[in-house]
Design a protein around this motif. Structure first.
Motif, PDB file in Angstrom:
ATOM      1  N   PRO A 157       0.806  -1.227   0.000  1.00  0.00           N
ATOM      2  CA  PRO A 157       0.000   0.000   0.000  1.00  0.00           C
ATOM      3  C   PRO A 157       0.839   1.277   0.000  1.00  0.00           C
ATOM      4  CG  PRO A 157      -1.007  -1.620   1.437  1.00  0.00           C
ATOM      5  CD  PRO A 157       0.326  -2.192   1.007  1.00  0.00           C
ATOM      6  N   ALA A 158       1.969   1.276   0.728  1.00  0.00           N
ATOM      7  CA  ALA A 158       2.826   2.472   0.745  1.00  0.00           C
ATOM      8  C   ALA A 158       3.433   2.717  -0.630  1.00  0.00           C
ATOM      9  CB  ALA A 158       3.930   2.312   1.795  1.00  0.00           C
ATOM     10  N   GLU A 159       3.868   1.639  -1.296  1.00  0.00           N
ATOM     11  CA  GLU A 159       4.440   1.778  -2.641  1.00  0.00           C
ATOM     12  C   GLU A 159       3.384   2.245  -3.638  1.00  0.00           C
ATOM     13  OE1 GLU A 159       7.871  -1.701  -2.247  1.00  0.00           O
ATOM     14  OE2 GLU A 159       5.922  -2.179  -3.126  1.00  0.00           O
ATOM     15  N   THR A 160       2.165   1.737  -3.491  1.00  0.00           N
ATOM     16  CA  THR A 160       1.074   2.138  -4.382  1.00  0.00           C
ATOM     17  C   THR A 160       0.796   3.631  -4.253  1.00  0.00           C
ATOM     18  OG1 THR A 160       0.085  -0.069  -4.175  1.00  0.00           O
ATOM     19  CG2 THR A 160      -1.342   1.692  -4.989  1.00  0.00           C
ATOM     20  N   ALA A 161       0.702   4.109  -3.027  1.00  0.00           N
ATOM     21  CA  ALA A 161       0.455   5.541  -2.801  1.00  0.00           C
ATOM     22  C   ALA A 161       1.616   6.374  -3.330  1.00  0.00           C
ATOM     23  CB  ALA A 161       0.237   5.800  -1.311  1.00  0.00           C
ATOM     24  N   TRP A 162       2.841   5.904  -3.105  1.00  0.00           N
ATOM     25  CA  TRP A 162       4.016   6.664  -3.530  1.00  0.00           C
ATOM     26  C   TRP A 162       4.108   6.753  -5.047  1.00  0.00           C
ATOM     27  CZ3 TRP A 162       9.273   6.243  -5.285  1.00  0.00           C
ATOM     28  CH2 TRP A 162      10.101   7.284  -4.851  1.00  0.00           C
ATOM     29  N   GLN A 163       3.817   5.637  -5.737  1.00  0.00           N
ATOM     30  CA  GLN A 163       3.916   5.682  -7.197  1.00  0.00           C
ATOM     31  C   GLN A 163       2.796   6.529  -7.785  1.00  0.00           C
ATOM     32  OE1 GLN A 163       2.262   4.218 -10.078  1.00  0.00           O
ATOM     33  NE2 GLN A 163       0.496   3.636  -8.851  1.00  0.00           N
ATOM     34  N   ARG A 164       1.663   6.611  -7.106  1.00  0.00           N
ATOM     35  CA  ARG A 164       0.600   7.498  -7.594  1.00  0.00           C
ATOM     36  C   ARG A 164       1.027   8.957  -7.472  1.00  0.00           C
ATOM     37  NH1 ARG A 164      -4.183   3.910  -5.075  1.00  0.00           N
ATOM     38  NH2 ARG A 164      -4.602   2.683  -6.942  1.00  0.00           N
ATOM     39  N   ALA A 165       1.767   9.263  -6.413  1.00  0.00           N
ATOM     40  CA  ALA A 165       2.221  10.639  -6.194  1.00  0.00           C
ATOM     41  C   ALA A 165       3.446  10.979  -7.042  1.00  0.00           C
ATOM     42  CB  ALA A 165       2.540  10.856  -4.719  1.00  0.00           C
ATOM     43  N   ARG A 166       4.377  10.033  -7.166  1.00  0.00           N
ATOM     44  CA  ARG A 166       5.661  10.315  -7.822  1.00  0.00           C
ATOM     45  C   ARG A 166       5.786   9.720  -9.223  1.00  0.00           C
ATOM     46  NH1 ARG A 166       9.825  11.397  -4.205  1.00  0.00           N
ATOM     47  NH2 ARG A 166      10.989  11.824  -6.124  1.00  0.00           N
ATOM     48  N   PRO A 168       5.314   5.859 -11.732  1.00  0.00           N
ATOM     49  CA  PRO A 168       5.861   4.496 -11.727  1.00  0.00           C
ATOM     50  C   PRO A 168       7.367   4.441 -11.934  1.00  0.00           C
ATOM     51  CG  PRO A 168       4.403   4.843 -13.617  1.00  0.00           C
ATOM     52  CD  PRO A 168       4.298   6.052 -12.773  1.00  0.00           C
ATOM     53  N   GLN A 169       7.919   5.362 -12.708  1.00  0.00           N
ATOM     54  CA  GLN A 169       9.367   5.342 -12.938  1.00  0.00           C
ATOM     55  C   GLN A 169      10.122   5.576 -11.632  1.00  0.00           C
ATOM     56  OE1 GLN A 169      11.070   4.338 -15.531  1.00  0.00           O
ATOM     57  NE2 GLN A 169      13.030   4.774 -14.537  1.00  0.00           N
ATOM     58  N   ALA A 170       9.625   6.484 -10.801  1.00  0.00           N
ATOM     59  CA  ALA A 170      10.274   6.757  -9.515  1.00  0.00           C
ATOM     60  C   ALA A 170      10.244   5.513  -8.628  1.00  0.00           C
ATOM     61  CB  ALA A 170       9.590   7.930  -8.815  1.00  0.00           C
ATOM     62  N   LEU A 171       9.135   4.772  -8.663  1.00  0.00           N
ATOM     63  CA  LEU A 171       9.048   3.552  -7.854  1.00  0.00           C
ATOM     64  C   LEU A 171      10.017   2.502  -8.389  1.00  0.00           C
ATOM     65  CD1 LEU A 171       7.838   1.884  -5.582  1.00  0.00           C
ATOM     66  CD2 LEU A 171       5.981   1.240  -7.144  1.00  0.00           C
ATOM     67  N   ARG A 172      10.083   2.338  -9.702  1.00  0.00           N
ATOM     68  CA  ARG A 172      11.030   1.369 -10.273  1.00  0.00           C
ATOM     69  C   ARG A 172      12.463   1.728  -9.885  1.00  0.00           C
ATOM     70  NH1 ARG A 172       7.448   1.486 -14.658  1.00  0.00           N
ATOM     71  NH2 ARG A 172       8.687   3.093 -15.693  1.00  0.00           N
ATOM     72  N   GLU A 173      12.781   3.003  -9.906  1.00  0.00           N
ATOM     73  CA  GLU A 173      14.128   3.443  -9.520  1.00  0.00           C
ATOM     74  C   GLU A 173      14.412   3.130  -8.048  1.00  0.00           C
ATOM     75  OE1 GLU A 173      14.274   7.551 -10.665  1.00  0.00           O
ATOM     76  OE2 GLU A 173      14.315   7.063 -12.809  1.00  0.00           O
ATOM     77  N   ALA A 174      13.405   3.322  -7.183  1.00  0.00           N
ATOM     78  CA  ALA A 174      13.582   2.993  -5.760  1.00  0.00           C
ATOM     79  C   ALA A 174      13.785   1.497  -5.577  1.00  0.00           C
ATOM     80  CB  ALA A 174      12.364   3.477  -4.960  1.00  0.00           C
ATOM     81  N   TRP A 175      13.006   0.681  -6.275  1.00  0.00           N
ATOM     82  CA  TRP A 175      13.183  -0.766  -6.207  1.00  0.00           C
ATOM     83  C   TRP A 175      14.608  -1.144  -6.628  1.00  0.00           C
ATOM     84  CZ3 TRP A 175       7.991  -2.094  -9.066  1.00  0.00           C
ATOM     85  CH2 TRP A 175       6.952  -2.174  -8.132  1.00  0.00           C
ATOM     86  N   LEU A 176      15.056  -0.571  -7.737  1.00  0.00           N
ATOM     87  CA  LEU A 176      16.378  -0.884  -8.267  1.00  0.00           C
ATOM     88  C   LEU A 176      17.478  -0.433  -7.310  1.00  0.00           C
ATOM     89  CD1 LEU A 176      17.759  -2.108 -10.748  1.00  0.00           C
ATOM     90  CD2 LEU A 176      17.813   0.169 -11.755  1.00  0.00           C
ATOM     91  N   VAL A 190       9.694  -1.050  -0.014  1.00  0.00           N
ATOM     92  CA  VAL A 190      11.000  -0.470  -0.223  1.00  0.00           C
ATOM     93  C   VAL A 190      11.059   0.858   0.536  1.00  0.00           C
ATOM     94  CG1 VAL A 190      10.345   0.788  -2.325  1.00  0.00           C
ATOM     95  CG2 VAL A 190      12.688   0.051  -2.027  1.00  0.00           C
ATOM     96  N   PRO A 191      12.212   1.232   1.107  1.00  0.00           N
ATOM     97  CA  PRO A 191      12.306   2.542   1.768  1.00  0.00           C
ATOM     98  C   PRO A 191      12.038   3.657   0.745  1.00  0.00           C
ATOM     99  CG  PRO A 191      14.173   1.157   2.369  1.00  0.00           C
ATOM    100  CD  PRO A 191      13.436   0.452   1.272  1.00  0.00           C
ATOM    101  N   LEU A 192      11.091   4.510   1.061  1.00  0.00           N
ATOM    102  CA  LEU A 192      10.692   5.578   0.149  1.00  0.00           C
ATOM    103  C   LEU A 192      10.982   6.913   0.785  1.00  0.00           C
ATOM    104  CD1 LEU A 192       7.261   4.008  -0.830  1.00  0.00           C
ATOM    105  CD2 LEU A 192       9.349   3.963  -2.193  1.00  0.00           C
ATOM    106  N   SER A 193      11.451   7.862  -0.005  1.00  0.00           N
ATOM    107  CA  SER A 193      11.727   9.191   0.523  1.00  0.00           C
ATOM    108  C   SER A 193      11.443  10.218  -0.555  1.00  0.00           C
ATOM    109  CB  SER A 193      13.186   9.306   0.963  1.00  0.00           C
ATOM    110  OG  SER A 193      14.048   9.066  -0.119  1.00  0.00           O
ATOM    111  N   GLY A 194      11.315  11.460  -0.121  1.00  0.00           N
ATOM    112  CA  GLY A 194      11.085  12.540  -1.065  1.00  0.00           C
ATOM    113  C   GLY A 194       9.675  12.793  -1.237  1.00  0.00           C
TER     114      GLY A 194
END
Length: 194
Positions: A157-166, A168-176, A190-194
Motif C-alpha cells: 500500500p505504501a508503494e502504491t500511494a508513492w507511485q501514484r504521487a511520484r 511508476p518510474q520513480a518507484l522502479r528506480e527505488a526498487w532498483l 522499499v524505503p521511500l523518501s522525497g
C-alpha cells in the motif's frame, strides 16, 4: 484463439502445473494457469481468457470487437509460500476488469484490488510492466492486434500511494536502488523518501 494463447504460454513457461476457472457476471470465463519453474524455484501464474476480447475505451462511441489491444497477465513469485496459490481468483478479477469496468490495461498502469492478493499478502495492487520479456507477443491474424503478456509487479500500500504521487518510474528506480526482490511473496515496502 485461446488455444493459440495457451500454446504461447506453455512454449515460454513450460507445462501447466494447475489451473482454475472463474466466471464473473457479464464477463467471459477467465482461467488462471500455474507454472512451476523448479529449476529457478519460481511459480508463475498466467491468466487465460482476458485476450478473447479486445480492450476498448469505454468513452469510444463505437466498440470494434476485432480491433484493439489484447492482453494476458503474468505474476511470478518465489515458490514455497503455500498461500500464494490463493492468488488465482484475485488475478481473474484483474483479468476481467477490461470487460467488467471498461479498463484498458497498459504498461505502468496500477491495478488495485483493495484487498490482499492472497491471504496475509503485504500487497493489494500490482504495477503493470512492459510486455515481451518473459512471453513474446502473440501475433494474430489481421485485423486483430497481437496478444501482449504483461508481467505484474506486486506493490505494498505504501508503494502504491508513492507511485501514484511520484510516478511508476520513480518507484522502479527505488526498487532498483535498494535491490528489491519483486518476486518475494513476503517482502516489505522499499524505503521511500522525497
Amino acid at each position: 484463439m485461446l488455444q493459440l494463447t495457451e500454446t504461447a504460454l506453455t512454449s515460454a513457461l513450460g507445462e501447466v502445473d494447475a489451473r482454475a476457472a472463474v466466471t464473473f457476471l457479464g464477463a467471459d470465463r477467465i482461467e488462471v494457469l500455474r507454472f512451476a519453474d523448479r529449476e529457478r524455484g519460481l511459480v508463475r501464474y498466467a491468466t487465460l481468457g482476458m485476450s478473447a476480447s479486445a480492450m476498448t475505451d469505454p468513452t469510444a462511441s463505437v466498440a470494434d470487437p476485432e480491433r484493439g489491444p489484447r492482453a494476458e497477465l503474468v505474476l511470478t513469485l518465489h515458490a514455497g509460500h503455500p498461500a500464494t496459490d490463493q492468488v488465482l481468483r484475485p488475478l481473474a478479477v484483474l483479468a476481467a476488469a477490461p470487460q467488467v469496468e471498461g479498463l484498458v490495461v497498459v504498461p505502468d498502469a496500477c491495478l488495485d484490488l483493495g484487498e490482499p492478493l492472497w491471504p496475509g499478502a503485504p500487497f493489494q495492487a500490482v504495477l503493470v510492466a512492459e510486455p515481451g520479456g518473459l512471453v513474446p507477443d502473440l501475433t494474430l491474424p489481421e485485423p486483430r492486434d497481437p496478444v501482449r503478456f504483461y508481467p505484474l509487479l506486486p506493490m505494498t500500500p505504501a508503494e502504491t500511494a508513492w507511485q501514484r504521487a511520484r510516478g511508476p518510474q520513480a518507484l522502479r528506480e527505488a526498487w532498483l536502488a535498494h535491490g528489491t526482490d519483486l518476486r518475494a511473496p513476503d517482502r516489505g515496502a522499499v524505503p521511500l523518501s522525497g
